[in-house]
Design a protein around this motif. Sequence first.
Motif, PDB file in Angstrom:
ATOM      1  N   LEU A  19       0.810  -1.210   0.000  1.00  0.00           N
ATOM      2  CA  LEU A  19       0.000   0.000   0.000  1.00  0.00           C
ATOM      3  C   LEU A  19       0.846   1.264   0.000  1.00  0.00           C
ATOM      4  CD1 LEU A  19      -2.839  -1.022   2.479  1.00  0.00           C
ATOM      5  CD2 LEU A  19      -2.701  -1.328   0.015  1.00  0.00           C
ATOM      6  N   GLU A  20       2.056   1.194   0.549  1.00  0.00           N
ATOM      7  CA  GLU A  20       2.910   2.374   0.603  1.00  0.00           C
ATOM      8  C   GLU A  20       3.855   2.453  -0.585  1.00  0.00           C
ATOM      9  OE1 GLU A  20       2.340   4.673   2.793  1.00  0.00           O
ATOM     10  OE2 GLU A  20       0.759   3.425   3.635  1.00  0.00           O
ATOM     11  N   ASP A  21       3.749   1.513  -1.498  1.00  0.00           N
ATOM     12  CA  ASP A  21       4.566   1.536  -2.701  1.00  0.00           C
ATOM     13  C   ASP A  21       4.236   2.798  -3.496  1.00  0.00           C
ATOM     14  OD1 ASP A  21       6.019   1.017  -4.957  1.00  0.00           O
ATOM     15  OD2 ASP A  21       4.605  -0.428  -5.777  1.00  0.00           O
ATOM     16  N   PRO A  22       5.237   3.624  -3.826  1.00  0.00           N
ATOM     17  CA  PRO A  22       4.967   4.879  -4.555  1.00  0.00           C
ATOM     18  C   PRO A  22       4.186   4.673  -5.846  1.00  0.00           C
ATOM     19  CG  PRO A  22       7.224   4.847  -3.753  1.00  0.00           C
ATOM     20  CD  PRO A  22       6.663   3.484  -3.483  1.00  0.00           C
ATOM     21  N   LYS A  23       4.450   3.573  -6.555  1.00  0.00           N
ATOM     22  CA  LYS A  23       3.734   3.327  -7.803  1.00  0.00           C
ATOM     23  C   LYS A  23       2.255   3.064  -7.545  1.00  0.00           C
ATOM     24  CE  LYS A  23       7.625   1.612 -10.539  1.00  0.00           C
ATOM     25  NZ  LYS A  23       8.150   0.499 -11.363  1.00  0.00           N
ATOM     26  N   ARG A  59      -1.962  -3.701 -11.293  1.00  0.00           N
ATOM     27  CA  ARG A  59      -0.630  -4.232 -11.010  1.00  0.00           C
ATOM     28  C   ARG A  59      -0.599  -5.741 -11.211  1.00  0.00           C
ATOM     29  NH1 ARG A  59       2.564  -0.890  -7.856  1.00  0.00           N
ATOM     30  NH2 ARG A  59       4.225  -2.377  -8.321  1.00  0.00           N
ATOM     31  N   GLU A  60      -1.681  -6.415 -10.809  1.00  0.00           N
ATOM     32  CA  GLU A  60      -1.765  -7.860 -11.011  1.00  0.00           C
ATOM     33  C   GLU A  60      -1.937  -8.186 -12.492  1.00  0.00           C
ATOM     34  OE1 GLU A  60      -2.174 -11.960 -10.776  1.00  0.00           O
ATOM     35  OE2 GLU A  60      -1.328 -10.519  -9.358  1.00  0.00           O
ATOM     36  N   GLY A  61      -2.792  -7.424 -13.172  1.00  0.00           N
ATOM     37  CA  GLY A  61      -3.078  -7.698 -14.574  1.00  0.00           C
ATOM     38  C   GLY A  61      -1.948  -7.345 -15.516  1.00  0.00           C
ATOM     39  N   LYS A 145       0.012 -10.301 -20.038  1.00  0.00           N
ATOM     40  CA  LYS A 145      -0.185  -9.405 -18.900  1.00  0.00           C
ATOM     41  C   LYS A 145       0.694  -8.167 -19.034  1.00  0.00           C
ATOM     42  CE  LYS A 145      -2.425 -12.348 -15.638  1.00  0.00           C
ATOM     43  NZ  LYS A 145      -2.682 -12.615 -14.225  1.00  0.00           N
ATOM     44  N   ARG A 146       0.488  -7.489 -20.152  1.00  0.00           N
ATOM     45  CA  ARG A 146       1.114  -6.206 -20.439  1.00  0.00           C
ATOM     46  C   ARG A 146       0.127  -5.424 -21.302  1.00  0.00           C
ATOM     47  NH1 ARG A 146       7.385  -7.940 -22.088  1.00  0.00           N
ATOM     48  NH2 ARG A 146       7.737  -9.282 -20.264  1.00  0.00           N
ATOM     49  N   LEU A 147       0.404  -4.164 -21.556  1.00  0.00           N
ATOM     50  CA  LEU A 147      -0.410  -3.416 -22.509  1.00  0.00           C
ATOM     51  C   LEU A 147      -0.069  -3.933 -23.898  1.00  0.00           C
ATOM     52  CD1 LEU A 147      -0.146   0.233 -21.115  1.00  0.00           C
ATOM     53  CD2 LEU A 147      -1.711  -1.601 -20.462  1.00  0.00           C
ATOM     54  N   ILE A 271      -0.254   4.799 -17.212  1.00  0.00           N
ATOM     55  CA  ILE A 271       0.594   4.156 -18.219  1.00  0.00           C
ATOM     56  C   ILE A 271       2.063   4.245 -17.815  1.00  0.00           C
ATOM     57  CG2 ILE A 271       1.374   4.284 -20.619  1.00  0.00           C
ATOM     58  CD1 ILE A 271      -1.424   5.256 -21.359  1.00  0.00           C
ATOM     59  N   GLU A 272       2.474   5.405 -17.318  1.00  0.00           N
ATOM     60  CA  GLU A 272       3.872   5.588 -16.932  1.00  0.00           C
ATOM     61  C   GLU A 272       4.227   4.762 -15.704  1.00  0.00           C
ATOM     62  OE1 GLU A 272       4.058   9.798 -16.519  1.00  0.00           O
ATOM     63  OE2 GLU A 272       4.417  10.160 -18.658  1.00  0.00           O
ATOM     64  N   VAL A 273       3.286   4.616 -14.770  1.00  0.00           N
ATOM     65  CA  VAL A 273       3.528   3.792 -13.582  1.00  0.00           C
ATOM     66  C   VAL A 273       3.789   2.344 -13.980  1.00  0.00           C
ATOM     67  CG1 VAL A 273       2.400   2.773 -11.564  1.00  0.00           C
ATOM     68  CG2 VAL A 273       2.309   5.242 -11.919  1.00  0.00           C
ATOM     69  N   LEU A 274       3.127   1.893 -15.044  1.00  0.00           N
ATOM     70  CA  LEU A 274       3.317   0.525 -15.515  1.00  0.00           C
ATOM     71  C   LEU A 274       4.653   0.345 -16.226  1.00  0.00           C
ATOM     72  CD1 LEU A 274      -0.262  -0.227 -16.902  1.00  0.00           C
ATOM     73  CD2 LEU A 274       0.721  -0.926 -14.714  1.00  0.00           C
TER      74      LEU A 274
END
Length: 307
Positions: A19-23, A59-61, A145-147, A271-274
């Motif tokens: 939960l505290e992960d910046p992303k 994040r899972e997907g 499991k990517r865009l 998108i950038e977070v991924l």
Amino acid sequence: MGHLDGGHFCEELQNGVQLEDPKSLAMQDAVRVLLQGLGEDVTREGLRNTPLRVAKAFREGTRGYQQKAKDIIQGALFPEAGLDKSIGNAGGVGGLVVVRDLDLFSYCESCLLPFRVKCHVGYVPSGQRVVGLSKLSRVSEVFAKRLQEPQRLADEICSALQSGIKPSGVAILLQCSHLRFPSLESVLLHSNHEVWSETAVTSGTGIFKNVDSNSWGDLISLLKFRGFSIKKSPTTSDCWCPFQISPSPSAIACTTVGANLPMVSAVTKIIEVLGERAFGDSGPVCSLADELQKCQVQYEGERYGLL
């Protein structure tokens, strides 16, 4: 309250997500902006934990960005016993290996909506080594499991298996279905409007490089024998995503950019977070993103008297 208990709920959400992960926090903030752009109250009970749920789902997907196909293949290679160095014939040692009906899903790089994938994999061992059948599914899932868009997804799966197994050839066939939101006009005028936009794509290496080869014929025959048939795609790869089809992106973008700037920025952040680039030739481009970026510059210039 059982499964609705607050403590159980928070524990469930934290499973697999820091939960505290910046992303994760950045993605949650972006989701709140999207909800506010829709006119929702992000503090109401039903939406209070939605940003966290969406962050976890994304994040899972898209965990394929953190995985490498070669790590999966290298741990599951076995010597193929009883073979010389020649290519075997289908039905005998060294023949065609087929895994069909792998159910996957991926995220469309143009609109970020998920799309369904039915994946069929075939390869002919080169007489050197084979891979565990379950690993074909896992490798396919890494890239799903990517865009993605269908053709690149097929090419990446095919290339990874060819590089890792080094067979005489690899064949990938994907049947993809993308959710379509019909316009009100199409619903009123056409009673048989389609809910799904469908396409079928192939990719091959080695003896499967030519789609008209006998090797492809053998694979298709096996798939048809099991009840499979290829439907002609109603769309081309250039307009696979229904949201890329007319009206033109420029027309939509420039009429809505003023109201949607915060939402566009939020999608860009997701998108950038991924790990992708939202704009430019080297990364996926969210639907309308390039046009919206151009219109954003024009909008801000006019707003501040720069144009």
